[in-house]
Design a protein around this motif. Sequence first.
Motif, PDB file in Angstrom:
ATOM      1  N   GLU A   1      -0.020  -7.660  -4.668  1.00  0.00           N
ATOM      2  CA  GLU A   1      -0.861  -6.595  -5.243  1.00  0.00           C
ATOM      3  C   GLU A   1      -0.407  -5.238  -4.779  1.00  0.00           C
ATOM      4  OE1 GLU A   1      -4.975  -6.960  -3.385  1.00  0.00           O
ATOM      5  OE2 GLU A   1      -5.055  -8.964  -3.936  1.00  0.00           O
ATOM      6  N   LEU A   2      -0.687  -4.218  -5.540  1.00  0.00           N
ATOM      7  CA  LEU A   2      -0.143  -2.874  -5.307  1.00  0.00           C
ATOM      8  C   LEU A   2      -1.365  -1.842  -5.460  1.00  0.00           C
ATOM      9  CD1 LEU A   2       1.972  -0.799  -4.965  1.00  0.00           C
ATOM     10  CD2 LEU A   2       2.444  -0.840  -7.632  1.00  0.00           C
ATOM     11  N   LYS A   3      -1.436  -1.158  -4.349  1.00  0.00           N
ATOM     12  CA  LYS A   3      -2.390  -0.137  -4.125  1.00  0.00           C
ATOM     13  C   LYS A   3      -1.698   1.295  -4.152  1.00  0.00           C
ATOM     14  CE  LYS A   3      -5.567  -3.040  -1.689  1.00  0.00           C
ATOM     15  NZ  LYS A   3      -6.335  -3.219  -0.431  1.00  0.00           N
ATOM     16  N   VAL A   4      -1.864   2.186  -4.848  1.00  0.00           N
ATOM     17  CA  VAL A   4      -1.187   3.522  -5.134  1.00  0.00           C
ATOM     18  C   VAL A   4      -2.236   4.629  -4.869  1.00  0.00           C
ATOM     19  CG1 VAL A   4       0.149   4.786  -6.736  1.00  0.00           C
ATOM     20  CG2 VAL A   4       0.362   2.395  -6.735  1.00  0.00           C
ATOM     21  N   GLU A   5      -1.473   5.333  -4.219  1.00  0.00           N
ATOM     22  CA  GLU A   5      -2.262   6.684  -3.672  1.00  0.00           C
ATOM     23  C   GLU A   5      -1.304   8.125  -3.952  1.00  0.00           C
ATOM     24  OE1 GLU A   5      -4.716   9.159  -0.314  1.00  0.00           O
ATOM     25  OE2 GLU A   5      -4.073   7.320  -0.037  1.00  0.00           O
ATOM     26  N   LEU A   6      -1.322   8.822  -4.758  1.00  0.00           N
ATOM     27  CA  LEU A   6      -0.587   9.963  -4.972  1.00  0.00           C
ATOM     28  C   LEU A   6      -1.100  11.307  -4.272  1.00  0.00           C
ATOM     29  CD1 LEU A   6       2.043  11.386  -6.629  1.00  0.00           C
ATOM     30  CD2 LEU A   6       0.335  11.904  -8.334  1.00  0.00           C
ATOM     31  N   VAL A   7      -0.482  11.625  -3.216  1.00  0.00           N
ATOM     32  CA  VAL A   7      -1.099  12.732  -2.149  1.00  0.00           C
ATOM     33  C   VAL A   7      -0.418  14.251  -2.600  1.00  0.00           C
ATOM     34  CG1 VAL A   7      -1.295  11.087  -0.428  1.00  0.00           C
ATOM     35  CG2 VAL A   7       0.821  12.290  -0.684  1.00  0.00           C
ATOM     36  N   SER A   8       0.473  14.274  -3.615  1.00  0.00           N
ATOM     37  CA  SER A   8       0.680  15.696  -3.579  1.00  0.00           C
ATOM     38  C   SER A   8      -0.084  16.413  -4.699  1.00  0.00           C
ATOM     39  CB  SER A   8       2.194  15.640  -4.290  1.00  0.00           C
ATOM     40  OG  SER A   8       2.055  14.879  -5.581  1.00  0.00           O
TER      41      SER A   8
ATOM     42  N   ASN B   1       0.883  -1.178   0.022  1.00  0.00           N
ATOM     43  CA  ASN B   1      -0.028   0.128  -0.056  1.00  0.00           C
ATOM     44  C   ASN B   1       0.891   1.083   0.160  1.00  0.00           C
ATOM     45  OD1 ASN B   1      -2.111   1.591   0.001  1.00  0.00           O
ATOM     46  ND2 ASN B   1      -2.903   1.168   2.223  1.00  0.00           N
ATOM     47  N   LEU B   2       1.004   1.923  -1.185  1.00  0.00           N
ATOM     48  CA  LEU B   2       1.878   3.204  -1.255  1.00  0.00           C
ATOM     49  C   LEU B   2       1.162   4.397  -1.447  1.00  0.00           C
ATOM     50  CD1 LEU B   2       4.350   4.469  -2.576  1.00  0.00           C
ATOM     51  CD2 LEU B   2       3.495   3.843  -4.768  1.00  0.00           C
ATOM     52  N   LYS B   3       1.732   5.460  -0.438  1.00  0.00           N
ATOM     53  CA  LYS B   3       1.307   6.660  -0.484  1.00  0.00           C
ATOM     54  C   LYS B   3       2.627   7.404  -0.835  1.00  0.00           C
ATOM     55  CE  LYS B   3      -2.645   6.335   2.797  1.00  0.00           C
ATOM     56  NZ  LYS B   3      -3.067   6.742   3.984  1.00  0.00           N
TER      57      LYS B   3
END
Length: 140
Positions: free
Chosen positions: A133-140, A98-100
Amino acid sequence: MKFTRKANAEWKGSGKEGKGKITTGSKVLDGTQYSFHTRFEDEKKGTNPEELIGAAHAGCFAMQLSFLLNEEDFTATSLDVDATVTFEDGAITKVVLNLKGDVPKIDAEKFQQIAHKAKEVCPVSKLLNTTIELKVELVS
């Protein structure tokens, strides 16, 4: 580039009642406890192989992603990766990363693309014989 790293596990006693210690060459882990209870019963004092695999995978993936972003002229302000390792019926059946990420001047589609490439080429991803599995969230 070629290098080797070492770690040691010492186990004493039976599988369920015994106890062990894990030490890494760097001594970051130095006689760190592990046992049946820390692995299968969520005892808080000590570690377990699945937790260590999760830490290794999250760290490797974040560093790999950073390198791939740099190749595309992006520099992350931060990459925060949680790894959840699922153990089921005697096997590691799944790892969820889980990537932020906070990456200035990148759009979400490009970030997704680079993140998925990092998942595929990360040395720990390549080592694991399981679903990742990869979950991606870009926070910028």
